[in-house]
Design a protein around this motif. Structure first.
Motif, PDB file in Angstrom:
ATOM      1  N   GLN B  34       0.836  -1.186   0.000  1.00  0.00           N
ATOM      2  CA  GLN B  34       0.000   0.000   0.000  1.00  0.00           C
ATOM      3  C   GLN B  34       0.874   1.239   0.000  1.00  0.00           C
ATOM      4  OE1 GLN B  34      -3.046  -0.384   2.997  1.00  0.00           O
ATOM      5  NE2 GLN B  34      -4.118   1.485   2.410  1.00  0.00           N
ATOM      6  N   TRP B  35       0.495   2.222  -0.805  1.00  0.00           N
ATOM      7  CA  TRP B  35       1.169   3.525  -0.830  1.00  0.00           C
ATOM      8  C   TRP B  35       0.263   4.549  -0.130  1.00  0.00           C
ATOM      9  CZ3 TRP B  35       5.985   4.977  -2.305  1.00  0.00           C
ATOM     10  CH2 TRP B  35       6.742   4.068  -3.060  1.00  0.00           C
ATOM     11  N   PHE B  36       0.909   5.379   0.719  1.00  0.00           N
ATOM     12  CA  PHE B  36       0.209   6.419   1.462  1.00  0.00           C
ATOM     13  C   PHE B  36       0.851   7.776   1.182  1.00  0.00           C
ATOM     14  CE2 PHE B  36      -2.295   3.811   4.394  1.00  0.00           C
ATOM     15  CZ  PHE B  36      -1.592   2.616   4.404  1.00  0.00           C
ATOM     16  N   ARG B  37       0.045   8.797   1.421  1.00  0.00           N
ATOM     17  CA  ARG B  37       0.537  10.167   1.395  1.00  0.00           C
ATOM     18  C   ARG B  37       0.297  10.770   2.778  1.00  0.00           C
ATOM     19  NH1 ARG B  37      -0.625  15.155  -2.543  1.00  0.00           N
ATOM     20  NH2 ARG B  37      -0.515  16.814  -0.966  1.00  0.00           N
ATOM     21  N   GLN B  38       1.286  11.541   3.267  1.00  0.00           N
ATOM     22  CA  GLN B  38       1.123  12.234   4.534  1.00  0.00           C
ATOM     23  C   GLN B  38       1.529  13.692   4.369  1.00  0.00           C
ATOM     24  OE1 GLN B  38       3.445  10.964   8.006  1.00  0.00           O
ATOM     25  NE2 GLN B  38       1.786  11.598   9.362  1.00  0.00           N
ATOM     26  N   ASP B  39       0.578  14.597   4.589  1.00  0.00           N
ATOM     27  CA  ASP B  39       0.872  16.016   4.580  1.00  0.00           C
ATOM     28  C   ASP B  39       1.350  16.426   5.971  1.00  0.00           C
ATOM     29  OD1 ASP B  39      -1.777  15.889   2.508  1.00  0.00           O
ATOM     30  OD2 ASP B  39      -0.009  17.003   1.868  1.00  0.00           O
ATOM     31  N   PRO B  40       2.148  17.492   6.071  1.00  0.00           N
ATOM     32  CA  PRO B  40       2.692  17.898   7.374  1.00  0.00           C
ATOM     33  C   PRO B  40       1.601  18.095   8.412  1.00  0.00           C
ATOM     34  CG  PRO B  40       3.766  19.109   5.610  1.00  0.00           C
ATOM     35  CD  PRO B  40       2.642  18.346   4.970  1.00  0.00           C
ATOM     36  N   GLY B  41       1.775  17.476   9.560  1.00  0.00           N
ATOM     37  CA  GLY B  41       0.824  17.622  10.654  1.00  0.00           C
ATOM     38  C   GLY B  41      -0.479  16.890  10.457  1.00  0.00           C
TER      39      GLY B  41
END
Lengths: 113, 114
Positions: B34-41
């Motif tokens: 699985q690929w995820f994206r995480q934006d700051p905070g």
């Protein structure tokens, strides 16, 4: 569906205090997880559960406790908070075996002073 | 024990360039990736899920490939935009004796410059 919800969003604790981080999912997932993420670091697994009444330790369980009395809820308990527990805590659930996709809550930012 | 590595740790590209993010894992006996994206905070947002029987998945400008035999996955983001700036994490789910859970890579921090 609300997905995975966590409360509170932010919390400041004093050393030695206790608190419970709440996590609820409405997708009827059996698998639920608690992670912590320290600044600039990756995710570390604290505890996980494969169903109501079943929990197991992850990589960093010391200082934490969990319970899973229902499919929906998976609270994380911090006893005797320490500065080393300052972190962002994420709850997640997974629909294993199908669909085997993991969904995360928005996180709880905890500071221990 | 499964280990997941993402190289590079950080990447900066001009807007419009294609992004190529790499993920490698040591144990090829995986159930899915699985690929995820995480934006700051913020929390993690699922981007793509590739089952072990699949070789690729596509969603809009995103395409992820999986080569189990070599222990690699690549996430391609076409025509990058400043809004693609975020940290991207890959994670593998393997049915090991240690329990059914994801093993995460350290992430690649992406900056797309206007």
């Amino acid at each position: 569906n609300a997905g995975v919800t966590q409360t509170p969003k932010f919390r400041i604790l004093k050393i030695g205090q206790s608190m419970t981080l709440q996590c609820t999912q409405d997708m009827n997932h059996n698998y639920m997880y608690w992670y912590r993420q320290d600044p600039g670091m990756g995710l570390k697994l604290i505890y996980y559960s494969v169903g109501a009444g079943i929990t197991d330790k992850g990589e960093v369980p010391n200082g934490y406790n969990v319970s899973r009395s229902t499919t929906e809820d998976f609270p994380l308990r911090l006893e005797l908070a320490a500065p080393s527990q300052t972190s962002v805590y994420f709850c997640a659930s997974n629909g294993f075996p199908s669909p085997n996709e993991q969904f995360f809550g928005p996180g709880t930012r905890l500071t221990v002073l | 024990k499964q280990e997941v590595t993402q190289i590079p740790a950080a990447l900066s590209v001009p807007e419009g360039e294609n992004l190529v993010l790499n993920c490698s894992f040591t144990d090829s006996a995986i159930y899915n990736l699985q690929w995820f994206r995480q934006d700051p905070g913020k929390g993690l947002t699922s981007l793509l899920l590739i089952q072990s029987s699949q070789r690729e998945q596509t969603s809009g400008r995103l395409n992820a490939s999986l080569d189990k035999s070599s222990g690699r996955s690549t996430l391609y983001i076409a025509a990058s935009q400043p809004g693609d700036s975020a940290t991207y994490l890959c994670a593998v789910w393997d049915l090991s004796a240690a329990g059914n859970k994801l093993t995460f890579g350290g992430g690649t921090r992406v900056l797309v410059k206007p």
